[in-house]
Write a protein that holds these residues in place. Structure first.
Motif, PDB file in Angstrom:
ATOM      1  N   VAL A 167       0.836  -1.203   0.000  1.00 22.30           N
ATOM      2  CA  VAL A 167       0.000   0.000   0.000  1.00 22.30           C
ATOM      3  C   VAL A 167       0.870   1.252   0.000  1.00 22.30           C
ATOM      4  O   VAL A 167       0.580   2.245  -0.675  1.00 22.30           O
ATOM      5  CB  VAL A 167      -0.949  -0.013   1.230  1.00 22.30           C
ATOM      6  CG1 VAL A 167      -1.649   1.331   1.397  1.00 22.30           C
ATOM      7  CG2 VAL A 167      -1.954  -1.152   1.094  1.00 22.30           C
ATOM      8  N   ASN A 168       1.986   1.184   0.720  1.00 22.44           N
ATOM      9  CA  ASN A 168       2.839   2.373   0.865  1.00 22.44           C
ATOM     10  C   ASN A 168       3.700   2.665  -0.365  1.00 22.44           C
ATOM     11  O   ASN A 168       3.974   3.827  -0.657  1.00 22.44           O
ATOM     12  CB  ASN A 168       3.743   2.186   2.098  1.00 22.44           C
ATOM     13  CG  ASN A 168       4.346   3.478   2.577  1.00 22.44           C
ATOM     14  OD1 ASN A 168       3.710   4.533   2.485  1.00 22.44           O
ATOM     15  ND2 ASN A 168       5.567   3.411   3.065  1.00 22.44           N
ATOM     16  N   ILE A 169       4.123   1.627  -1.079  1.00 18.29           N
ATOM     17  CA  ILE A 169       5.144   1.885  -2.118  1.00 18.29           C
ATOM     18  C   ILE A 169       4.598   1.940  -3.543  1.00 18.29           C
ATOM     19  O   ILE A 169       5.254   2.484  -4.420  1.00 18.29           O
ATOM     20  CB  ILE A 169       6.284   0.837  -2.062  1.00 18.29           C
ATOM     21  CG1 ILE A 169       5.761  -0.562  -2.392  1.00 18.29           C
ATOM     22  CG2 ILE A 169       6.997   0.873  -0.725  1.00 18.29           C
ATOM     23  CD1 ILE A 169       6.866  -1.574  -2.601  1.00 18.29           C
ATOM     24  N   PHE A 170       3.422   1.354  -3.793  1.00 15.37           N
ATOM     25  CA  PHE A 170       2.886   1.342  -5.163  1.00 15.37           C
ATOM     26  C   PHE A 170       1.785   2.377  -5.333  1.00 15.37           C
ATOM     27  O   PHE A 170       0.970   2.595  -4.423  1.00 15.37           O
ATOM     28  CB  PHE A 170       2.255  -0.018  -5.496  1.00 15.37           C
ATOM     29  CG  PHE A 170       3.248  -1.112  -5.780  1.00 15.37           C
ATOM     30  CD1 PHE A 170       4.151  -1.008  -6.832  1.00 15.37           C
ATOM     31  CD2 PHE A 170       3.262  -2.277  -5.017  1.00 15.37           C
ATOM     32  CE1 PHE A 170       5.052  -2.034  -7.109  1.00 15.37           C
ATOM     33  CE2 PHE A 170       4.156  -3.302  -5.284  1.00 15.37           C
ATOM     34  CZ  PHE A 170       5.055  -3.176  -6.334  1.00 15.37           C
ATOM     35  N   THR A 171       1.738   2.970  -6.523  1.00 17.29           N
ATOM     36  CA  THR A 171       0.548   3.702  -6.981  1.00 17.29           C
ATOM     37  C   THR A 171       0.202   3.106  -8.346  1.00 17.29           C
ATOM     38  O   THR A 171       0.997   2.339  -8.897  1.00 17.29           O
ATOM     39  CB  THR A 171       0.820   5.215  -7.166  1.00 17.29           C
ATOM     40  OG1 THR A 171       1.697   5.365  -8.295  1.00 17.29           O
ATOM     41  CG2 THR A 171       1.426   5.836  -5.931  1.00 17.29           C
ATOM     42  N   PRO A 172      -0.929   3.481  -8.926  1.00 21.88           N
ATOM     43  CA  PRO A 172      -1.258   2.943 -10.250  1.00 21.88           C
ATOM     44  C   PRO A 172      -0.233   3.335 -11.330  1.00 21.88           C
ATOM     45  O   PRO A 172      -0.173   2.700 -12.380  1.00 21.88           O
ATOM     46  CB  PRO A 172      -2.638   3.553 -10.537  1.00 21.88           C
ATOM     47  CG  PRO A 172      -3.227   3.743  -9.173  1.00 21.88           C
ATOM     48  CD  PRO A 172      -2.078   4.163  -8.311  1.00 21.88           C
ATOM     49  N   SER A 173       0.578   4.351 -11.078  1.00 22.82           N
ATOM     50  CA  SER A 173       1.574   4.707 -12.103  1.00 22.82           C
ATOM     51  C   SER A 173       2.921   4.012 -11.869  1.00 22.82           C
ATOM     52  O   SER A 173       3.887   4.251 -12.598  1.00 22.82           O
ATOM     53  CB  SER A 173       1.753   6.222 -12.177  1.00 22.82           C
ATOM     54  OG  SER A 173       2.196   6.700 -10.939  1.00 22.82           O
ATOM     55  N   SER A 174       2.986   3.146 -10.850  1.00 22.28           N
ATOM     56  CA  SER A 174       4.232   2.395 -10.611  1.00 22.28           C
ATOM     57  C   SER A 174       4.379   1.270 -11.629  1.00 22.28           C
ATOM     58  O   SER A 174       3.398   0.805 -12.221  1.00 22.28           O
ATOM     59  CB  SER A 174       4.217   1.756  -9.215  1.00 22.28           C
ATOM     60  OG  SER A 174       4.012   2.708  -8.211  1.00 22.28           O
ATOM     61  N   GLN A 234       0.575  -8.686  -6.303  1.00 19.49           N
ATOM     62  CA  GLN A 234       0.347  -7.573  -5.371  1.00 19.49           C
ATOM     63  C   GLN A 234       0.329  -6.240  -6.120  1.00 19.49           C
ATOM     64  O   GLN A 234      -0.516  -5.376  -5.865  1.00 19.49           O
ATOM     65  CB  GLN A 234       1.467  -7.532  -4.320  1.00 19.49           C
ATOM     66  CG  GLN A 234       1.401  -8.641  -3.284  1.00 19.49           C
ATOM     67  CD  GLN A 234       2.630  -8.615  -2.392  1.00 19.49           C
ATOM     68  OE1 GLN A 234       3.741  -8.356  -2.854  1.00 19.49           O
ATOM     69  NE2 GLN A 234       2.434  -8.894  -1.110  1.00 19.49           N
ATOM     70  N   ALA A 235       1.289  -6.086  -7.046  1.00 17.67           N
ATOM     71  CA  ALA A 235       1.380  -4.836  -7.803  1.00 17.67           C
ATOM     72  C   ALA A 235       0.129  -4.635  -8.665  1.00 17.67           C
ATOM     73  O   ALA A 235      -0.418  -3.528  -8.743  1.00 17.67           O
ATOM     74  CB  ALA A 235       2.639  -4.847  -8.662  1.00 17.67           C
ATOM     75  N   LEU A 236      -0.320  -5.717  -9.280  1.00 21.33           N
ATOM     76  CA  LEU A 236      -1.531  -5.640 -10.114  1.00 21.33           C
ATOM     77  C   LEU A 236      -2.725  -5.174  -9.290  1.00 21.33           C
ATOM     78  O   LEU A 236      -3.544  -4.369  -9.743  1.00 21.33           O
ATOM     79  CB  LEU A 236      -1.833  -7.019 -10.727  1.00 21.33           C
ATOM     80  CG  LEU A 236      -1.050  -7.427 -11.967  1.00 21.33           C
ATOM     81  CD1 LEU A 236      -1.414  -8.849 -12.373  1.00 21.33           C
ATOM     82  CD2 LEU A 236      -1.307  -6.457 -13.121  1.00 21.33           C
ATOM     83  N   GLN A 237      -2.807  -5.700  -8.052  1.00 20.59           N
ATOM     84  CA  GLN A 237      -3.931  -5.318  -7.191  1.00 20.59           C
ATOM     85  C   GLN A 237      -3.925  -3.831  -6.855  1.00 20.59           C
ATOM     86  O   GLN A 237      -4.969  -3.254  -6.563  1.00 20.59           O
ATOM     87  CB  GLN A 237      -3.918  -6.148  -5.906  1.00 20.59           C
ATOM     88  CG  GLN A 237      -4.561  -7.519  -6.114  1.00 20.59           C
ATOM     89  CD  GLN A 237      -4.164  -8.531  -5.050  1.00 20.59           C
ATOM     90  OE1 GLN A 237      -3.539  -8.180  -4.057  1.00 20.59           O
ATOM     91  NE2 GLN A 237      -4.512  -9.783  -5.270  1.00 20.59           N
ATOM     92  N   ARG A 238      -2.749  -3.221  -6.917  1.00 18.75           N
ATOM     93  CA  ARG A 238      -2.662  -1.769  -6.681  1.00 18.75           C
ATOM     94  C   ARG A 238      -2.817  -0.973  -7.966  1.00 18.75           C
ATOM     95  O   ARG A 238      -2.634   0.237  -7.986  1.00 18.75           O
ATOM     96  CB  ARG A 238      -1.307  -1.426  -6.026  1.00 18.75           C
ATOM     97  CG  ARG A 238      -1.180  -1.921  -4.606  1.00 18.75           C
ATOM     98  CD  ARG A 238      -2.012  -1.114  -3.631  1.00 18.75           C
ATOM     99  NE  ARG A 238      -1.468   0.231  -3.442  1.00 18.75           N
ATOM    100  CZ  ARG A 238      -2.160   1.288  -3.074  1.00 18.75           C
ATOM    101  NH1 ARG A 238      -3.470   1.184  -2.871  1.00 18.75           N
ATOM    102  NH2 ARG A 238      -1.584   2.471  -2.912  1.00 18.75           N
ATOM    103  N   GLY A 239      -3.079  -1.682  -9.059  1.00 23.11           N
ATOM    104  CA  GLY A 239      -3.285  -0.991 -10.332  1.00 23.11           C
ATOM    105  C   GLY A 239      -2.004  -0.705 -11.091  1.00 23.11           C
ATOM    106  O   GLY A 239      -2.022  -0.006 -12.112  1.00 23.11           O
ATOM    107  N   ALA A 240      -0.875  -1.205 -10.572  1.00 19.01           N
ATOM    108  CA  ALA A 240       0.412  -0.943 -11.228  1.00 19.01           C
ATOM    109  C   ALA A 240       0.597  -1.869 -12.430  1.00 19.01           C
ATOM    110  O   ALA A 240      -0.061  -2.898 -12.539  1.00 19.01           O
ATOM    111  CB  ALA A 240       1.547  -1.153 -10.223  1.00 19.01           C
ATOM    112  N   ARG A 241       1.503  -1.479 -13.323  1.00 20.62           N
ATOM    113  CA  ARG A 241       1.849  -2.349 -14.449  1.00 20.62           C
ATOM    114  C   ARG A 241       2.972  -3.289 -14.018  1.00 20.62           C
ATOM    115  O   ARG A 241       3.754  -2.971 -13.122  1.00 20.62           O
ATOM    116  CB  ARG A 241       2.297  -1.505 -15.641  1.00 20.62           C
ATOM    117  CG  ARG A 241       1.136  -0.786 -16.317  1.00 20.62           C
ATOM    118  CD  ARG A 241       1.642   0.131 -17.412  1.00 20.62           C
ATOM    119  NE  ARG A 241       2.542   1.137 -16.876  1.00 20.62           N
ATOM    120  CZ  ARG A 241       3.492   1.746 -17.578  1.00 20.62           C
ATOM    121  NH1 ARG A 241       3.687   1.432 -18.835  1.00 20.62           N
ATOM    122  NH2 ARG A 241       4.252   2.667 -17.022  1.00 20.62           N
ATOM    123  N   ILE A 242       3.054  -4.432 -14.688  1.00 22.79           N
ATOM    124  CA  ILE A 242       4.039  -5.442 -14.259  1.00 22.79           C
ATOM    125  C   ILE A 242       4.816  -6.013 -15.440  1.00 22.79           C
ATOM    126  O   ILE A 242       4.376  -5.939 -16.590  1.00 22.79           O
ATOM    127  CB  ILE A 242       3.366  -6.628 -13.519  1.00 22.79           C
ATOM    128  CG1 ILE A 242       2.363  -7.344 -14.438  1.00 22.79           C
ATOM    129  CG2 ILE A 242       2.715  -6.175 -12.234  1.00 22.79           C
ATOM    130  CD1 ILE A 242       1.965  -8.724 -13.931  1.00 22.79           C
TER     131      ILE A 242
END
Ligand code: ATR
Length: 301
Positions: free
Chosen positions: A232-239, A255-263
């Motif tokens: 929650v602290n390190i990712f945003t959707p633009s990460s 986990q990153a996908l759940q925060r909306g980040a690209r992988i």
């Protein structure tokens, strides 16, 4: 080539007269994609060469490499768990191999064995090819083992805004900070160490990251190095979240996908580090003739 210390998987140079012979050495090695990748580069650049697999015993790398090069082998890629042994085996190291503390590419020239490390350059090229900026980015590198160390120099070369190295235990991350302090200073990069636990707190880690690279071995055991609070602290959707592991969507990537980040997984890094090794061996003038992204697309299809 006969050796009790290795399993030779069609790699004996004497079996391939008229061809320059290369191999990838690892244990285990059966799953390696490197022969398929190098075969494609050889086809693209019209190079007559053979590339096989070599599986030395866990304590038998130096013996297997000696036999391979004595029998006429021209070059070798080295993977887990032999990169440190390969560094010790080389007579001469490039400066990036010294800084990386490990060697993934060996070759012989005038009877001398040279060692380089193309992993970090491969990672950076894959990121850039995916449109991910390194310059001026906030980067978090998870892990402080050999895989992490191998990519720090090439990441710093591209002058990110900051590079934070986070590890379970702080000692190893602190050591890496000391080792790369001069390079970071010369590039005006803020280089900092954290524990994984410190990623959970917005006091200790007050901003999210543009790029998070997982260089821990956690993915191999289907674990993530990150707690939910850290995610929650390190990712945003633009990460952008990059896992050096390839062939699966790891817990870290989920986990990153759940925060909306690209992988991304690390298959592109594998192809790009191989491209650099190929050019070291066969000549940098072939760079315009090989198409690493086409090789990657083929592997993914
Ligand atoms: P490699 O050469 O693949 O980097 P390594 O040198 O053994 O292998 O390093 C493994 C890295 O993964 C280390 O940073 C390790 O953390 P520690 O130094 O605290 O041991 C990290 N690692 C392995 N399993 C992990 C897990 N389940 N969670 C978090 N970090 C892990």
């Amino acid at each position: 080539m006969s050796s009790n210390a290795s399993v030779d998987l069609h790699t004996d140079p004497s079996l391939h007269p008229g061809l320059d012979v290369y191999a990838v050495a690892g244990n285990p090695i059966g799953h390696s994609q490197s022969p398929a990748i190098h075969q494609r580069f050889a086809e693209q650049a019209k190079q007559a060469m053979h590339y096989g697999r070599l599986q030395p015993e866990l304590d038998g790398f130096a013996q297997a490499a000696k036999i391979f090069f004595s029998a006429g082998g021209k070059g070798m890629n080295v993977t887990v768990p032999f990169k440190l042994y390969a560094q010790a085996f080389a007579d001469q190291l490039t400066s990036r191999a010294q800084l990386a503390g490990a060697v993934n590419t060996l070759w012989i020239q005038d009877g001398k064995i040279y060692g380089d490390n193309t992993d970090g350059a491969g990672l950076v090229r894959d990121l850039l090819a995916q449109g991910i900026a390194v310059h001026e980015s906030r980067i978090l590198l998870l892990g402080a083992g050999g895989a992490a160390r191998g990519v720090i120099g090439p990441l710093l070369e591209h002058s990110p805004k900051c590079l934070v190295i986070a590890n379970r235990s702080s000692i190893k991350a602190d050591e890496l900070i000391k080792l790369f302090a001069n390079v970071a200073a010369s590039k005006e990069v803020a280089l900092e160490a954290r524990t994984l636990a410190q990623l959970e707190s917005s006091e200790k880690t007050p901003y999210p990251f543009d790029l998070v690279i997982n260089a821990t071995a956690a993915g191999l055991a289907d674990e993530s190095p990150l707690s939910i609070a850290a995610v929650v602290n390190i990712f945003t959707p633009s990460s952008f979240a990059y896992d050096m592991v390839y062939g699966k969507t790891t817990a870290f990537m989920k986990q990153a996908l759940q925060r909306g980040a690209r992988i991304s997984d690390g298959l592109g890094m594998l192809v790009e580090q191989a491209a650099d090794a190929f050019l070291l061996w066969r000549g940098t003038d072939l760079a315009t003739q090989i198409d690493s992204r086409a090789v990657l697309a083929k592997l993914r299809s």
